[in-house]
Scaffold this motif. Structure first.
Motif, PDB file in Angstrom:
ATOM      1  N   UNK A 117      13.209  55.679  46.365  1.00  0.00           N
ATOM      2  CA  UNK A 117      12.823  55.698  45.291  1.00  0.00           C
ATOM      3  C   UNK A 117      12.704  54.877  44.058  1.00  0.00           C
ATOM      4  N   UNK A 118      12.501  55.395  42.889  1.00  0.00           N
ATOM      5  CA  UNK A 118      12.438  54.642  42.113  1.00  0.00           C
ATOM      6  C   UNK A 118      12.780  55.335  41.063  1.00  0.00           C
ATOM      7  N   UNK A 119      13.577  54.501  40.343  1.00  0.00           N
ATOM      8  CA  UNK A 119      14.425  55.654  39.657  1.00  0.00           C
ATOM      9  C   UNK A 119      14.834  54.675  37.501  1.00  0.00           C
ATOM     10  N   UNK A 120      15.827  54.844  37.024  1.00  0.00           N
ATOM     11  CA  UNK A 120      15.829  54.334  35.712  1.00  0.00           C
ATOM     12  C   UNK A 120      16.895  54.037  35.506  1.00  0.00           C
ATOM     13  N   UNK A 121      17.278  53.017  34.760  1.00  0.00           N
ATOM     14  CA  UNK A 121      18.785  52.576  33.970  1.00  0.00           C
ATOM     15  C   UNK A 121      19.591  54.060  33.362  1.00  0.00           C
ATOM     16  N   UNK A 122      19.925  54.815  33.344  1.00  0.00           N
ATOM     17  CA  UNK A 122      20.216  55.545  32.428  1.00  0.00           C
ATOM     18  C   UNK A 122      21.070  55.433  31.582  1.00  0.00           C
ATOM     19  N   UNK A 123      22.378  55.199  31.981  1.00  0.00           N
ATOM     20  CA  UNK A 123      24.212  54.599  31.082  1.00  0.00           C
ATOM     21  C   UNK A 123      24.263  53.833  31.186  1.00  0.00           C
ATOM     22  N   UNK A 124      24.798  52.955  30.222  1.00  0.00           N
ATOM     23  CA  UNK A 124      26.325  51.893  30.458  1.00  0.00           C
ATOM     24  C   UNK A 124      27.424  52.855  30.514  1.00  0.00           C
ATOM     25  N   UNK A 125      28.447  52.505  31.040  1.00  0.00           N
ATOM     26  CA  UNK A 125      30.302  52.736  30.906  1.00  0.00           C
ATOM     27  C   UNK A 125      31.539  51.671  31.629  1.00  0.00           C
ATOM     28  N   UNK A 126      32.068  51.604  30.149  1.00  0.00           N
ATOM     29  CA  UNK A 126      33.125  50.475  31.448  1.00  0.00           C
ATOM     30  C   UNK A 126      33.683  51.094  32.065  1.00  0.00           C
ATOM     31  N   UNK A 127      34.377  52.134  31.469  1.00  0.00           N
ATOM     32  CA  UNK A 127      35.047  53.570  32.423  1.00  0.00           C
ATOM     33  C   UNK A 127      35.340  54.474  32.595  1.00  0.00           C
ATOM     34  N   UNK A 128      35.471  54.653  34.057  1.00  0.00           N
ATOM     35  CA  UNK A 128      34.208  56.144  34.597  1.00  0.00           C
ATOM     36  C   UNK A 128      35.274  56.709  35.258  1.00  0.00           C
ATOM     37  N   UNK A 129      35.766  57.756  35.312  1.00  0.00           N
ATOM     38  CA  UNK A 129      35.888  58.998  36.740  1.00  0.00           C
ATOM     39  C   UNK A 129      35.063  59.268  37.415  1.00  0.00           C
ATOM     40  N   UNK A 130      34.397  58.666  38.198  1.00  0.00           N
ATOM     41  CA  UNK A 130      33.793  59.883  39.397  1.00  0.00           C
ATOM     42  C   UNK A 130      34.800  60.437  40.704  1.00  0.00           C
ATOM     43  N   UNK A 131      34.125  61.619  40.721  1.00  0.00           N
ATOM     44  CA  UNK A 131      34.840  62.991  40.999  1.00  0.00           C
ATOM     45  C   UNK A 131      33.918  63.825  42.170  1.00  0.00           C
ATOM     46  N   UNK A 132      33.985  63.400  43.168  1.00  0.00           N
ATOM     47  CA  UNK A 132      33.598  64.673  44.472  1.00  0.00           C
ATOM     48  C   UNK A 132      34.214  65.577  44.533  1.00  0.00           C
ATOM     49  N   UNK A 133      34.042  66.213  46.091  1.00  0.00           N
ATOM     50  CA  UNK A 133      34.557  67.610  46.947  1.00  0.00           C
ATOM     51  C   UNK A 133      35.960  67.551  46.986  1.00  0.00           C
ATOM     52  N   UNK A 134      36.082  66.017  47.084  1.00  0.00           N
ATOM     53  CA  UNK A 134      37.766  65.727  47.997  1.00  0.00           C
ATOM     54  C   UNK A 134      37.697  64.769  47.351  1.00  0.00           C
ATOM     55  N   UNK A 135      37.014  64.394  46.558  1.00  0.00           N
ATOM     56  CA  UNK A 135      37.473  62.272  45.954  1.00  0.00           C
ATOM     57  C   UNK A 135      37.995  63.228  44.538  1.00  0.00           C
ATOM     58  N   UNK A 136      38.251  61.574  43.281  1.00  0.00           N
ATOM     59  CA  UNK A 136      38.493  61.808  42.377  1.00  0.00           C
ATOM     60  C   UNK A 136      38.959  59.691  42.452  1.00  0.00           C
ATOM     61  N   UNK A 137      37.951  58.961  41.497  1.00  0.00           N
ATOM     62  CA  UNK A 137      38.115  57.955  41.519  1.00  0.00           C
ATOM     63  C   UNK A 137      37.523  57.236  40.150  1.00  0.00           C
ATOM     64  N   UNK A 138      38.310  56.551  39.669  1.00  0.00           N
ATOM     65  CA  UNK A 138      38.413  55.928  38.068  1.00  0.00           C
ATOM     66  C   UNK A 138      37.617  54.251  38.718  1.00  0.00           C
ATOM     67  N   UNK A 139      36.661  54.339  37.990  1.00  0.00           N
ATOM     68  CA  UNK A 139      35.823  52.877  38.371  1.00  0.00           C
ATOM     69  C   UNK A 139      35.446  51.885  36.827  1.00  0.00           C
ATOM     70  N   UNK A 140      34.966  50.907  37.453  1.00  0.00           N
ATOM     71  CA  UNK A 140      35.100  50.096  36.080  1.00  0.00           C
ATOM     72  C   UNK A 140      33.547  48.950  36.372  1.00  0.00           C
ATOM     73  N   UNK A 141      33.027  49.280  34.413  1.00  0.00           N
ATOM     74  CA  UNK A 141      31.226  49.050  35.069  1.00  0.00           C
ATOM     75  C   UNK A 141      30.159  49.543  35.532  1.00  0.00           C
ATOM     76  N   UNK A 142      30.863  51.047  34.873  1.00  0.00           N
ATOM     77  CA  UNK A 142      29.415  51.944  36.164  1.00  0.00           C
ATOM     78  C   UNK A 142      28.652  51.951  35.267  1.00  0.00           C
ATOM     79  N   UNK A 143      27.112  51.514  35.911  1.00  0.00           N
ATOM     80  CA  UNK A 143      26.013  51.633  35.368  1.00  0.00           C
ATOM     81  C   UNK A 143      25.186  53.136  36.006  1.00  0.00           C
TER      82      UNK A 143
END
Length: 487
Positions: free
Chosen positions: A404-430
């Motif tokens: 699809x056609x989306x747009x850039x919504x935010x920039x975060x240098x560090x973020x923790x991604x969470x799901x049903x069975x995972x929790x992952x810290x990441x860098x350079x989140x866009x």
């Protein structure tokens, strides 16, 4: 003196005697039979005249809107027998002195003993142009008087009823028969005083008091303008004419058609909505790519727009300003009755193109993601300035990366991604999607073994995995609210 009186008396008697002698065998002065003046005629002369009339008898009928119909005696086998009745009326008139009949017009009614073929008459009338209509004589139904928005006066007025020219066939037939029986030669159906019931009538006339009550109740409600400045060049306006279409009037009170207003706002929002449209662009290889869906584009907030409109419709307006407008409906008076609203957007885009909804994005600066190639292409000033590998979502339920056609919504240098069975810290989140899809560094991926099919076994939960250096480059290059094509 006595001599003068005697002389006058003798003169009067002489004149009276002379009149008596002259009219002894003639119809008296000012005597009419139908449309014929028989004054001074002998019985025989009047009989010849009347018979001659009916030898060539026609009934000429005039209808509304220049319609006409002529009925000849041959059309309906029309016949009369006037002799007995004519003689009876002649003798009756001579029972009195002629001098006593001097004065105004005297209409003598004779019994024509008229006969005609009723079937032929009914057929002739029912098939006539003035009854059925034709190309040269269109027949229109009567229309009721009603309250309308006047394009000339620019406010609500009572529109006069339209009488139309639809005949009531039964009344029409009765009226014609009456004319035939009385020997009339002319019949004017358009004369409402003589023939008040021959045409089908409107049910509501402009003199109906309730119409004026409606005008008086509705004008204060509709005389307003509600505007939204969509962009620098486009203004959407709701004015009195449209507002009146939403009005219900009953027992002196005005209410609004809720569903109609909701539908109008829905249509307005859709008019400027570009979210989800199919956009076509040339990709990095010069191939035309069409992308549908996503959340990029313009979108008004329906609930907010509806609330703004309803509030503006209910607002009490200044009666003096409305009166001034009605006396002189110029732009200044209209401006004084204008309610300005600011449109509420759920989402916006780079530009608004009302000629082509699909051209709402910055065609020179955007990001292209090819899931088939597993590559990211960043465009600047119409050229690809950066390309890198990516690993998209694994192609299984709830993990594949959506197109699809989306747009850039935010920039975060560090973020923790969470799901049903995972929790992952990441860098350079866009962030690309509000559901959680975005670019980020994925140092755990074996980038040395990357292929364009690698995602099928080692794919993400939907994000666009990047190597650490590429994630930093993407983080710095892509801009907030910029277009992202995923295909």
């Amino acid at each position: 003196m006595l001599i003068a009186i005697i002389a006058t008396f003798v003169a009067v008697v002489s004149i009276a005697f002379g009149i008596h002698i002259y009219y002894m065998n003639r119809w008296y002065p000012n005597t009419w039979i139908g449309d014929r003046n028989v004054s001074g005629m002998t019985y025989e002369e009047s009989s010849d005249l009347i018979n001659k009339v009916f030898d060539n008898y026609t009934l000429s009928i005039k209808a509304r809107n220049d319609g006409s119909l002529t009925i000849s005696k041959e059309d309906i086998d029309y016949k009369v027998d006037i002799q007995n009745s004519l003689k009876e009326q002649y003798d009756k008139q001579h029972d009195s002195l002629p001098i006593l009949s001097l004065g105004g017009k005297k209409q003598v009614a004779i019994n024509l003993n008229a006969t005609y073929d009723t079937k032929k008459l009914e057929t002739l009338l029912s098939q006539s142009d003035i009854e059925t209509g034709s190309d040269s004589y269109p027949v229109s139904q009567p229309k009721d008087a009603k309250v309308v928005f006047s394009q000339e006066k620019k406010y609500l007025v009572i529109q006069k009823e339209d009488l139309g020219n639809t005949l009531d066939l039964n009344e029409f037939t009765k009226t014609v028969e009456t004319s035939l029986l009385s020997g009339r030669e002319k019949l004017d159906l358009s004369n409402e005083k003589e023939n008040p019931n021959v045409y089908v009538k409107p049910e509501i006339y402009s003199t109906e008091p309730e119409l004026q009550s409606k005008v008086d109740a509705c004008n204060p409600v509709v005389l307003r303008w509600i505007t939204w400045q969509i962009n620098d060049n486009i203004t959407e306006t709701v004015g009195p004419e449209q507002i009146y279409r939403w009005c219900n009037y009953k027992n002196g009170k005005v209410s609004f058609k809720k569903k109609a207003i909701e539908k109008w706002v829905e249509k307005l929002c859709f008019k400027y909505k570009t979210v989800g449209v199919t956009r076509t662009f040339k990709n990095h290889a010069g191939k035309k790519i069409s992308v549908t869906g996503g959340d990029y584009g313009w979108q008004l907030v329906y609930d907010s727009m509806l609330k703004q409109l309803n509030n503006a419709l209910k607002k009490k307006m200044n009666a003096d300003k409305q009166k001034a407008y009605m006396e002189n409906p110029e732009s200044e008076q209209e401006k004084a009755l204008t309610i300005k609203k600011k449109p509420k957007y759920a989402n916006t885009a780079f530009q608004m193109n009302t000629d082509d909804k699909t051209q709402d994005w910055d065609t020179k600066n955007f990001t292209e993601i090819s899931l088939a190639d597993q590559k990211v292409y960043v465009w600047r000033k119409g050229k690809v300035v950066f390309t890198c590998k990516t690993i998209s979502g694994r192609p299984v339920k709830d993990r594949q990366t959506r197109t699809g056609a989306y747009y850039i919504k935010e920039h975060q240098p560090h973020r923790v991604l969470r799901g049903d069975n995972y929790e992952t810290p990441v860098n350079n989140w866009v962030r690309i999607m509000w559901t959680g899809t975005g670019f980020h560094a994925a140092p755990w991926q074996a980038w040395s073994r990357w292929t364009k099919d690698y995602y099928k076994t080692r794919g993400s939960h939907g994000c666009l995995n990047l190597s650490v250096p590429d994630s930093k480059k993407i983080y710095d290059l892509v801009k907030y609210r910029e277009m992202v094509f995923i295909y």
